[in-house]
Enzyme design. Structure first.
Site, PDB file in Angstrom:
ATOM      1  N   ARG A   1      79.038   9.708 -16.887  1.00  0.00           N
ATOM      2  CA  ARG A   1      80.103  10.691 -17.141  1.00  0.00           C
ATOM      3  C   ARG A   1      80.616  11.297 -15.827  1.00  0.00           C
ATOM      4  NH1 ARG A   1      79.188   8.758 -21.499  1.00  0.00           N
ATOM      5  NH2 ARG A   1      79.237   9.816 -23.513  1.00  0.00           N
TER       6      ARG A   1
ATOM      7  N   SER B   1      80.282  15.551 -27.413  1.00  0.00           N
ATOM      8  CA  SER B   1      79.048  16.090 -26.834  1.00  0.00           C
ATOM      9  C   SER B   1      79.410  17.266 -25.930  1.00  0.00           C
ATOM     10  CB  SER B   1      78.356  15.043 -25.966  1.00  0.00           C
ATOM     11  OG  SER B   1      78.028  13.924 -26.737  1.00  0.00           O
TER      12      SER B   1
ATOM     13  N   GLU C   1      79.171  18.976 -20.512  1.00  0.00           N
ATOM     14  CA  GLU C   1      79.928  17.757 -20.287  1.00  0.00           C
ATOM     15  C   GLU C   1      81.404  18.094 -20.397  1.00  0.00           C
ATOM     16  OE1 GLU C   1      81.737  14.113 -21.796  1.00  0.00           O
ATOM     17  OE2 GLU C   1      80.030  14.380 -23.121  1.00  0.00           O
TER      18      GLU C   1
HETATM   19  N1  EPU Z   1      68.923  13.269 -31.544  1.00  0.00           N
HETATM   20  C1  EPU Z   1      68.158  14.162 -32.269  1.00  0.00           C
HETATM   21  N2  EPU Z   1      68.795  15.226 -32.847  1.00  0.00           N
HETATM   22  C2  EPU Z   1      70.122  15.431 -32.755  1.00  0.00           C
HETATM   23  C3  EPU Z   1      70.884  14.520 -32.009  1.00  0.00           C
HETATM   24  C4  EPU Z   1      70.277  13.441 -31.414  1.00  0.00           C
HETATM   25  O1  EPU Z   1      66.949  14.012 -32.376  1.00  0.00           O
HETATM   26  O2  EPU Z   1      70.607  16.414 -33.318  1.00  0.00           O
HETATM   27  C5  EPU Z   1      68.265  12.081 -30.956  1.00  0.00           C
HETATM   28  C6  EPU Z   1      68.721  10.814 -31.686  1.00  0.00           C
HETATM   29  O3  EPU Z   1      67.915  10.557 -32.811  1.00  0.00           O
HETATM   30  C7  EPU Z   1      68.569   9.745 -30.628  1.00  0.00           C
HETATM   31  C8  EPU Z   1      68.859  10.496 -29.334  1.00  0.00           C
HETATM   32  O4  EPU Z   1      68.713  11.902 -29.632  1.00  0.00           O
HETATM   33  O5  EPU Z   1      67.277   9.241 -30.594  1.00  0.00           O
HETATM   34  C9  EPU Z   1      70.246  10.202 -28.796  1.00  0.00           C
HETATM   35  O6  EPU Z   1      71.212  10.534 -29.791  1.00  0.00           O
HETATM   36  P1  EPU Z   1      72.563   9.694 -30.032  1.00  0.00           P
HETATM   37  O7  EPU Z   1      72.269   8.237 -30.122  1.00  0.00           O
HETATM   38  O8  EPU Z   1      73.306  10.320 -31.160  1.00  0.00           O
HETATM   39  O9  EPU Z   1      73.368   9.845 -28.691  1.00  0.00           O
HETATM   40  P2  EPU Z   1      73.511  11.029 -27.640  1.00  0.00           P
HETATM   41  O10 EPU Z   1      72.713  10.694 -26.435  1.00  0.00           O
HETATM   42  O11 EPU Z   1      73.247  12.339 -28.294  1.00  0.00           O
HETATM   43  C10 EPU Z   1      75.483   9.924 -26.360  1.00  0.00           C
HETATM   44  C11 EPU Z   1      76.832  10.328 -25.884  1.00  0.00           C
HETATM   45  C12 EPU Z   1      77.849  10.287 -27.018  1.00  0.00           C
HETATM   46  C13 EPU Z   1      77.874   8.877 -27.592  1.00  0.00           C
HETATM   47  C14 EPU Z   1      76.464   8.520 -28.080  1.00  0.00           C
HETATM   48  C15 EPU Z   1      76.354   7.099 -28.570  1.00  0.00           C
HETATM   49  C16 EPU Z   1      76.435  11.852 -24.043  1.00  0.00           C
HETATM   50  C17 EPU Z   1      76.477  13.275 -23.586  1.00  0.00           C
HETATM   51  N3  EPU Z   1      76.790  11.657 -25.311  1.00  0.00           N
HETATM   52  O12 EPU Z   1      75.057  10.931 -27.283  1.00  0.00           O
HETATM   53  O13 EPU Z   1      79.124  10.547 -26.451  1.00  0.00           O
HETATM   54  O14 EPU Z   1      78.784   8.776 -28.671  1.00  0.00           O
HETATM   55  O15 EPU Z   1      75.528   8.644 -26.976  1.00  0.00           O
HETATM   56  O16 EPU Z   1      76.424   6.222 -27.508  1.00  0.00           O
HETATM   57  O17 EPU Z   1      76.110  10.980 -23.261  1.00  0.00           O
HETATM   58  C18 EPU Z   1      80.662  12.280 -25.952  1.00  0.00           C
HETATM   59  O18 EPU Z   1      80.507  12.003 -24.766  1.00  0.00           O
HETATM   60  O19 EPU Z   1      81.441  13.201 -26.319  1.00  0.00           O
HETATM   61  C19 EPU Z   1      79.914  11.540 -26.969  1.00  0.00           C
HETATM   62  C20 EPU Z   1      80.002  11.833 -28.265  1.00  0.00           C
END
Ligand code: EPU
Length: 337
Positions: free
Chosen positions: A164, A237, A333
């Site tokens: 990012r 996010s 972010e």
């Molecule tokens: N998780 C939890 N609780 C929650 C949310 C997430 O336990 O409330 C756990 C999930 O179970 C998973 C891990 O955290 O094991 C990661 O969660 P997720 O796969 O939903 O992805 P993220 O890391 O929270 C990132 C990006 C998103 C993107 C997703 C999918 C960032 C800041 N965010 O989220 O991007 O859609 O991966 O690739 O890197 C954005 O940038 O606006 C965005 C939505």
């Protein structure tokens, strides 16, 4: 058609729908108009370049000039047996660009389906989802210098992409405006299905793995987890996933063994901000007219008529709670202005 306005309402130009104004606003539909305009104003002003407004939180009226690119062409520049080079204007809606690629059987952008915002923001923010980042398909970035309208071309490596992150958020912060991006896409089927439950989704649905089905699967996963900004105003996010020292993570995870981490380069790991917020007890937490999303704690939503300052306060409250519980500092972010 380009247009210039004073005291312009930004309510429809940010996905949190914050009702603030910009002292000056220039909506620009072609690069030449932009260059003429920049030469004409010829003064160092407080300029902010606004794309789709999907990654911004306005906390007050903006006392400068906002430039919003509305150019909207997508063109195929050239192609060989393996690759095709596609130029998309900064003002193109990101997901329309992804749909163009899928429609034409160009591989590489499909995992980035349904990300809100415009093409112009994609290199600045190095947008990413489901194991793919914009940097994986960006060939070069066309920009102009805000100070004098001079054209510039940045190769992929000159953009200094990170998680990012890019040169446009660091040493060139506030100096350039992206006018278009050239993407290098595969003509041969190469898929990236390693992230999370994408493969599982395909096994469950017994669908053929093809470009259209990958796009639809990503769209379904996103829609099941992420709130629609038209229904619940949000900016995706709110925080980045914190990248911390591996040794520090070792110490923290002795106390909290359930914490997820991913390798993030030498001696570093990336932790999951959504999980940290969730385990700190803030998933679905609501304070007045602001809340975290009940399916993804990393997304802050506006549930009523909250101001930008209230949303900022809410985010700081969460940041403090996560720091107190895990000793990990969250960083926004979203751009806070
Ligand atoms: N998780 C939890 N609780 C929650 C949310 C997430 O336990 O409330 C756990 C999930 O179970 C998973 C891990 O955290 O094991 C990661 O969660 P997720 O796969 O939903 O992805 P993220 O890391 O929270 C990132 C990006 C998103 C993107 C997703 C999918 C960032 C800041 N965010 O989220 O991007 O859609 O991966 O690739 O890197 C954005 O940038 O606006 C965005 C939505």
């Amino acid at each position: 058609m380009s247009k210039f306005e004073y005291n312009f309402s930004l309510k429809d130009y940010n996905t949190f729908n914050i009702d603030v104004t910009s002292k000056e606003f220039f909506a620009c539909s072609c690069e030449n108009d932009l260059i003429d305009f920049l030469i004409k104003i010829n003064s160092p002003k407080d300029i902010f370049v606004l794309g789709g407004g999907s990654n911004i939180l306005f906390t007050k009226n903006f006392d400068g000039l906002i430039i919003n690119m509305q150019n909207s062409k997508i063109e195929i520049l050239n192609s060989n047996n393996d690759f095709v080079y596609v130029k998309a204007d900064a003002g193109v809606i990101w997901d329309n660009f992804v749909e163009f690629c899928v429609e034409n059987n160009f591989y590489g952008a499909e995992n980035l389906s349904l990300i809100p915002g415009t093409v112009g923001a994609s290199p600045v923010q190095n947008i990413g989802a489901y194991g793919t980042e914009a940097k994986d398909i960006i060939f070069e970035v066309n920009a102009v210098k805000l100070i004098n309208g001079q054209k510039q071309i940045f190769s992929n490596s000159e953009c200094e992409f990170g998680y990012r992150d890019s040169i446009f958020k660091n040493s060139l912060l506030g100096r350039n405006l992206v006018t278009s991006v050239v993407f290098k896409l595969n003509k041969k089927p190469i898929f990236n299905l390693e992230y999370g439950n994408i493969k599982e989704e395909f096994e469950k649905s017994k669908q053929e793995i093809n470009l259209r089905n990958v796009r639809n699967t990503i769209i379904n996963i996103r829609q099941s987890k992420l709130p629609d900004p038209k229904v619940s105003p949000n900016a995706g996010s709110f925080f980045k996933n914190p990248v911390i020292d591996e040794t520090l993570f070792g110490i923290i995870s002795q106390k909290f063994p359930y914490l997820i981490s991913y390798p993030a380069g030498e001696g570093k790991v990336k932790t999951a901000a959504g999980q940290l917020i969730d385990k700190a007890g803030f998933k679905g937490f609501k304070l007045n007219n602001v809340a975290t999303h009940s399916n993804q704690a990393l997304v802050i939503i506006k549930t009523g008529n909250a101001s930008g300052a209230e949303i900022k306060y809410f985010s700081e409250h969460i940041k403090k709670a996560v720091l107190e519980k895990f000793g990990i500092a969250l960083e926004p972010e979203v751009n806070i202005l």
